[in-house]
Design an enzyme around this catalytic site. Structure first.
Site, PDB file in Angstrom:
ATOM      1  N   TYR A 152       8.015  11.203  -4.223  1.00  0.00           N
ATOM      2  CA  TYR A 152       7.536  10.447  -3.943  1.00  0.00           C
ATOM      3  C   TYR A 152       8.855   9.342  -3.502  1.00  0.00           C
ATOM      4  O   TYR A 152       8.777   8.456  -2.758  1.00  0.00           O
ATOM      5  CB  TYR A 152       6.525   9.476  -5.284  1.00  0.00           C
ATOM      6  CG  TYR A 152       6.639   8.144  -4.977  1.00  0.00           C
ATOM      7  CD1 TYR A 152       5.984   6.773  -4.437  1.00  0.00           C
ATOM      8  CD2 TYR A 152       7.792   7.109  -6.360  1.00  0.00           C
ATOM      9  CE1 TYR A 152       5.928   6.120  -5.002  1.00  0.00           C
ATOM     10  CE2 TYR A 152       7.984   6.308  -6.257  1.00  0.00           C
ATOM     11  CZ  TYR A 152       6.695   5.483  -5.546  1.00  0.00           C
ATOM     12  OH  TYR A 152       6.707   4.153  -5.567  1.00  0.00           O
ATOM     13  N   GLU A 183      12.160   3.324  -8.656  1.00  0.00           N
ATOM     14  CA  GLU A 183      12.606   5.460  -8.508  1.00  0.00           C
ATOM     15  C   GLU A 183      13.339   6.282  -7.500  1.00  0.00           C
ATOM     16  O   GLU A 183      14.295   7.117  -7.850  1.00  0.00           O
ATOM     17  CB  GLU A 183      10.815   6.426  -7.846  1.00  0.00           C
ATOM     18  CG  GLU A 183       9.892   6.377  -9.165  1.00  0.00           C
ATOM     19  CD  GLU A 183      10.451   7.218 -10.557  1.00  0.00           C
ATOM     20  OE1 GLU A 183      10.819   8.170 -10.568  1.00  0.00           O
ATOM     21  OE2 GLU A 183      11.115   6.307 -11.627  1.00  0.00           O
ATOM     22  N   ALA A 226       0.849  -1.212   0.077  1.00  0.00           N
ATOM     23  CA  ALA A 226      -0.191   0.133   0.365  1.00  0.00           C
ATOM     24  C   ALA A 226       0.326   0.807   0.430  1.00  0.00           C
ATOM     25  O   ALA A 226       2.053   1.743   1.138  1.00  0.00           O
ATOM     26  CB  ALA A 226      -0.942  -0.146   1.404  1.00  0.00           C
TER      27      ALA A 226
HETATM   28  P1  NDP Z   1      -1.304   0.803  -6.891  1.00  0.00           P
HETATM   29  O1  NDP Z   1      -0.951   1.923  -6.985  1.00  0.00           O
HETATM   30  O2  NDP Z   1      -1.904  -0.097  -8.300  1.00  0.00           O
HETATM   31  O3  NDP Z   1      -1.841   0.518  -5.550  1.00  0.00           O
HETATM   32  C1  NDP Z   1      -1.349   1.276  -4.438  1.00  0.00           C
HETATM   33  C2  NDP Z   1      -2.629   0.397  -3.453  1.00  0.00           C
HETATM   34  O4  NDP Z   1      -2.670   1.124  -2.270  1.00  0.00           O
HETATM   35  C3  NDP Z   1      -3.677   0.716  -3.277  1.00  0.00           C
HETATM   36  O5  NDP Z   1      -4.290  -1.003  -3.160  1.00  0.00           O
HETATM   37  C4  NDP Z   1      -4.251   1.444  -2.984  1.00  0.00           C
HETATM   38  O6  NDP Z   1      -5.251   1.238  -2.004  1.00  0.00           O
HETATM   39  C5  NDP Z   1      -3.144   0.946  -1.268  1.00  0.00           C
HETATM   40  N1  NDP Z   1      -3.600   2.896  -0.601  1.00  0.00           N
HETATM   41  C6  NDP Z   1      -3.567   3.997  -1.345  1.00  0.00           C
HETATM   42  N2  NDP Z   1      -3.182   4.986   0.121  1.00  0.00           N
HETATM   43  C7  NDP Z   1      -3.936   3.809   0.923  1.00  0.00           C
HETATM   44  C8  NDP Z   1      -3.295   4.107   2.395  1.00  0.00           C
HETATM   45  N3  NDP Z   1      -3.620   5.459   2.105  1.00  0.00           N
HETATM   46  N4  NDP Z   1      -4.425   4.040   3.119  1.00  0.00           N
HETATM   47  C9  NDP Z   1      -3.680   1.953   2.811  1.00  0.00           C
HETATM   48  N5  NDP Z   1      -4.237   1.989   1.321  1.00  0.00           N
HETATM   49  C10 NDP Z   1      -3.856   2.718   0.980  1.00  0.00           C
HETATM   50  O7  NDP Z   1       0.364   0.691  -6.734  1.00  0.00           O
HETATM   51  P2  NDP Z   1       0.800  -1.096  -7.561  1.00  0.00           P
HETATM   52  O8  NDP Z   1       0.436  -1.936  -7.193  1.00  0.00           O
HETATM   53  O9  NDP Z   1       2.274  -0.949  -8.789  1.00  0.00           O
HETATM   54  O10 NDP Z   1       2.522  -0.897  -6.235  1.00  0.00           O
HETATM   55  C11 NDP Z   1       2.186  -1.752  -5.667  1.00  0.00           C
HETATM   56  C12 NDP Z   1       3.828  -1.215  -4.500  1.00  0.00           C
HETATM   57  O11 NDP Z   1       5.047  -1.295  -5.226  1.00  0.00           O
HETATM   58  C13 NDP Z   1       3.541   0.531  -4.139  1.00  0.00           C
HETATM   59  O12 NDP Z   1       4.309   0.836  -2.954  1.00  0.00           O
HETATM   60  C14 NDP Z   1       4.650   0.964  -5.474  1.00  0.00           C
HETATM   61  O13 NDP Z   1       4.854   2.438  -4.945  1.00  0.00           O
HETATM   62  C15 NDP Z   1       5.793   0.420  -5.297  1.00  0.00           C
HETATM   63  N6  NDP Z   1       5.929  -0.163  -6.541  1.00  0.00           N
HETATM   64  C16 NDP Z   1       5.599  -0.258  -8.011  1.00  0.00           C
HETATM   65  C17 NDP Z   1       6.200  -0.637  -9.236  1.00  0.00           C
HETATM   66  C18 NDP Z   1       5.429  -0.305 -10.650  1.00  0.00           C
HETATM   67  O14 NDP Z   1       5.767  -0.695 -11.393  1.00  0.00           O
HETATM   68  N7  NDP Z   1       3.952  -0.902 -10.350  1.00  0.00           N
HETATM   69  C19 NDP Z   1       7.596  -0.391  -9.070  1.00  0.00           C
HETATM   70  C20 NDP Z   1       7.881  -0.548  -7.573  1.00  0.00           C
HETATM   71  C21 NDP Z   1       7.729  -0.113  -6.471  1.00  0.00           C
HETATM   72  P3  NDP Z   1      -7.076   2.168  -2.915  1.00  0.00           P
HETATM   73  O15 NDP Z   1      -7.403   0.531  -4.136  1.00  0.00           O
HETATM   74  O16 NDP Z   1      -7.786   2.467  -2.155  1.00  0.00           O
HETATM   75  O17 NDP Z   1      -6.554   3.245  -3.696  1.00  0.00           O
HETATM   76  P1  GDR Z   2       6.754   5.896 -13.077  1.00  0.00           P
HETATM   77  O1  GDR Z   2       5.541   5.990 -13.898  1.00  0.00           O
HETATM   78  O2  GDR Z   2       6.599   7.671 -12.492  1.00  0.00           O
HETATM   79  O3  GDR Z   2       7.872   5.744 -12.891  1.00  0.00           O
HETATM   80  O4  GDR Z   2       6.486   5.684 -11.451  1.00  0.00           O
HETATM   81  P2  GDR Z   2       4.683   6.885 -14.614  1.00  0.00           P
HETATM   82  O5  GDR Z   2       4.079   5.651 -15.811  1.00  0.00           O
HETATM   83  O6  GDR Z   2       3.729   7.131 -14.003  1.00  0.00           O
HETATM   84  O7  GDR Z   2       5.726   7.697 -15.626  1.00  0.00           O
HETATM   85  C1  GDR Z   2       7.037   7.112 -16.427  1.00  0.00           C
HETATM   86  C2  GDR Z   2       7.549   7.843 -16.790  1.00  0.00           C
HETATM   87  O8  GDR Z   2       6.564   8.288 -18.526  1.00  0.00           O
HETATM   88  C3  GDR Z   2       6.582   9.981 -19.289  1.00  0.00           C
HETATM   89  N1  GDR Z   2       5.039  10.280 -19.361  1.00  0.00           N
HETATM   90  C4  GDR Z   2       4.250  10.469 -17.928  1.00  0.00           C
HETATM   91  N2  GDR Z   2       3.770   9.529 -17.295  1.00  0.00           N
HETATM   92  C5  GDR Z   2       2.091   9.559 -17.216  1.00  0.00           C
HETATM   93  N3  GDR Z   2       1.726   9.769 -15.781  1.00  0.00           N
HETATM   94  N4  GDR Z   2       1.390  10.084 -17.695  1.00  0.00           N
HETATM   95  C6  GDR Z   2       1.023  11.121 -18.891  1.00  0.00           C
HETATM   96  O9  GDR Z   2       0.764  11.533 -19.934  1.00  0.00           O
HETATM   97  C7  GDR Z   2       3.402  10.603 -19.117  1.00  0.00           C
HETATM   98  N5  GDR Z   2       3.644  11.622 -20.565  1.00  0.00           N
HETATM   99  C8  GDR Z   2       5.223  10.682 -20.198  1.00  0.00           C
HETATM  100  C9  GDR Z   2       6.778  10.285 -17.203  1.00  0.00           C
HETATM  101  O10 GDR Z   2       7.049  11.513 -16.674  1.00  0.00           O
HETATM  102  C10 GDR Z   2       7.546   9.299 -16.662  1.00  0.00           C
HETATM  103  O11 GDR Z   2       8.916   9.423 -17.089  1.00  0.00           O
HETATM  104  C11 GDR Z   2       6.295   4.070 -11.599  1.00  0.00           C
HETATM  105  C12 GDR Z   2       5.404   4.374 -10.265  1.00  0.00           C
HETATM  106  O12 GDR Z   2       4.126   2.622 -10.582  1.00  0.00           O
HETATM  107  C13 GDR Z   2       5.927   3.450  -9.039  1.00  0.00           C
HETATM  108  O13 GDR Z   2       5.118   3.442  -8.086  1.00  0.00           O
HETATM  109  C14 GDR Z   2       7.103   2.735  -9.281  1.00  0.00           C
HETATM  110  O14 GDR Z   2       7.618   3.209  -7.783  1.00  0.00           O
HETATM  111  C15 GDR Z   2       7.978   3.413 -10.603  1.00  0.00           C
HETATM  112  O15 GDR Z   2       6.725   3.034 -11.446  1.00  0.00           O
HETATM  113  C16 GDR Z   2       8.793   2.336 -10.528  1.00  0.00           C
END
Ligand code: NDP
Ligand code: GDR
Length: 348
Positions: free
Chosen positions: A149, A127, A81
């Protein structure tokens, strides 16, 4: 039977991890937030909704985290989360710090008090490296966060190590590079692209507005990465591991490949807008996952081209079903056009 508690089970990784652990025979508990509109579509989409036990919890409320531990009595906690959208962290820097950063301390303290033998996975991120100049980043690369973040995640990373070293708890960081899927949130660039490409190909949308097309990311497939989370907690000792594909591609590359899946030339449909850019962006991330490969036997199965195809085809199929009037668990029909909801502060 082992028991696991997943915080953030309603998110992308939470849903896939729940499925993976259920298939392994775990009893799975997951925390969710009480919202005015329930948000369980991913659990239905991966068919785990009625197989997991849901517990309400909020990361700024320690009592709710303690309660979640009492109810689930877990062997393993997967702390997923977070306020996970980098873009939103510039609009909500304090809230992101509270949830994504201090939330880790609240959870670790709750675990330490309840049962310090519980194994904990912390969702750390590529990140953390920010605009570090290294070509490929691994567990030894210096961190240089470039967003509220990643600053919050840096705190979570160190708290995990501090609880490991200070209290001898089994706490490990997975430093995961971007991983995506058809159930990725629509605010992230990959799914924003595949959703728009699908709509454009079916005549439902005219253009796709993006920000920084030059940013490069190491994009993998989420189901591969949740398997790695489990491997980290089965390792004989708590350690930190990078998961990545070892390939970097630009946002422009992703756009080009996604439009190619539906036989369209992206130049005709894509525009850029300052409002989709961040005050500070990370330009180049590419992970070196050698340690995970050597010590855990982990490697990514799905690489970039296949990932783009999986995501684009899934969204085309959904919009096609939607056109036929079918009803199924899905997020896109209720998603607002981002340019209507971006904060004023980010306007050019
Ligand atoms: P999501 O944004 O899809 O899911 C985040 C989850 O956290 C959701 O279940 C959300 O609930 C919950 N949440 C948000 N705020 C709160 C809060 N205040 N209290 C309790 N629960 C909360 O993220 P991902 O599944 O993509 O990622 C999972 C984790 O891995 C995150 O910590 C992310 O930062 C990290 N991460 C993700 C990467 C990626 O590429 N996906 C890469 C590296 C790290 P709700 O559904 O209600 O919003
Ligand atoms: P990121 O993912 O910031 O790497 O974090 P995101 O897909 O938001 O951005 C990736 C790159 O794309 C560029 N970008 C845009 N991004 C978004 N969201 N919307 C746009 O229109 C757009 N145009 C260009 C961004 O500037 C950025 O450079 C994700 C999340 O899952 C984090 O929680 C996690 O930790 C990292 O990946 C690894």
């Amino acid at each position: 039977m082992k028991s696991a508690l997943i915080t953030g089970i309603t998110g992308q990784d939470g849903a896939y991890l729940a499925k993976f652990l259920l298939d392994k025979g775990y009893k799975v508990f997951g925390t969710y937030r009480r919202l005015s509109t329930p948000n369980f579509w991913r659990l239905f989409a991966v068919d785990v909704y009625d197989k997991v036990t849901l517990i309400p919890a909020e990361l700024i409320d320690s009592a709710s985290l303690t309660e979640a531990l009492k109810v689930s009595e877990p062997d393993e906690v997967y702390h997923l989360a977070a306020q996970s959208f980098v873009g939103a962290s510039f609009e909500q820097p304090v809230g992101t710090g509270q949830v994504t950063g201090i939330g880790v301390a609240r959870l670790l303290e709750a675990i330490r008090s309840f049962d310090p033998k519980i194994k904990t996975y912390q969702a750390s991120t590529s990140e953390l490296y920010g605009n570090n100049k290294k070509e490929a980043q691994n567990e030894e690369t210096t961190f240089s966060p470039a967003s509220p973040y990643s600053a919050a995640k840096l705190y979570g990373y160190w708290m995990t190590r501090i609880y490991r070293e200070g209290y001898k708890m089994f706490c490990s960081n997975g430093i995961l590079f971007n991983h995506e899927s058809p159930i990725r949130g629509l605010e992230f660039v990959t799914r924003k692209i595949t959703n728009a490409v699908s709509r454009i190909s079916l005549g439902l949308q005219k253009k796709l507005v993006l920000g920084n097309l030059d940013a490069k990311r190491d994009w993998g497939y989420a189901p591969d990465y949740v398997e790695g989370m489990h491997m980290i907690l089965q390792h004989h000792e708590p350690e930190d591991f990078v998961f990545a594909t070892g390939e970097a591609h630009s946002v422009r590359d992703f756009v080009e490949k996604a439009f190619a899946v539906v036989d369209l030339d992206w130049h005709k449909y894509v525009e850029t807008d300052q409002r989709c850019k961040r005050p500070l962006d990370v330009n180049h991330l590419c992970g070196d996952y050698s340690k995970a490969k050597e010590h855990l036997g982990w490697k990514p199965k799905v690489k970039f081209d296949e990932l783009v195809k999986i995501m684009t085809k899934a969204d085309v199929e959904r919009w096609t079903r939607w056109q036929k009037g079918e009803v199924f668990p899905w997020d896109a029909p209720n998603h607002l056009d981002e340019l209507h909801i971006l904060s004023r502060a980010l306007k050019a």
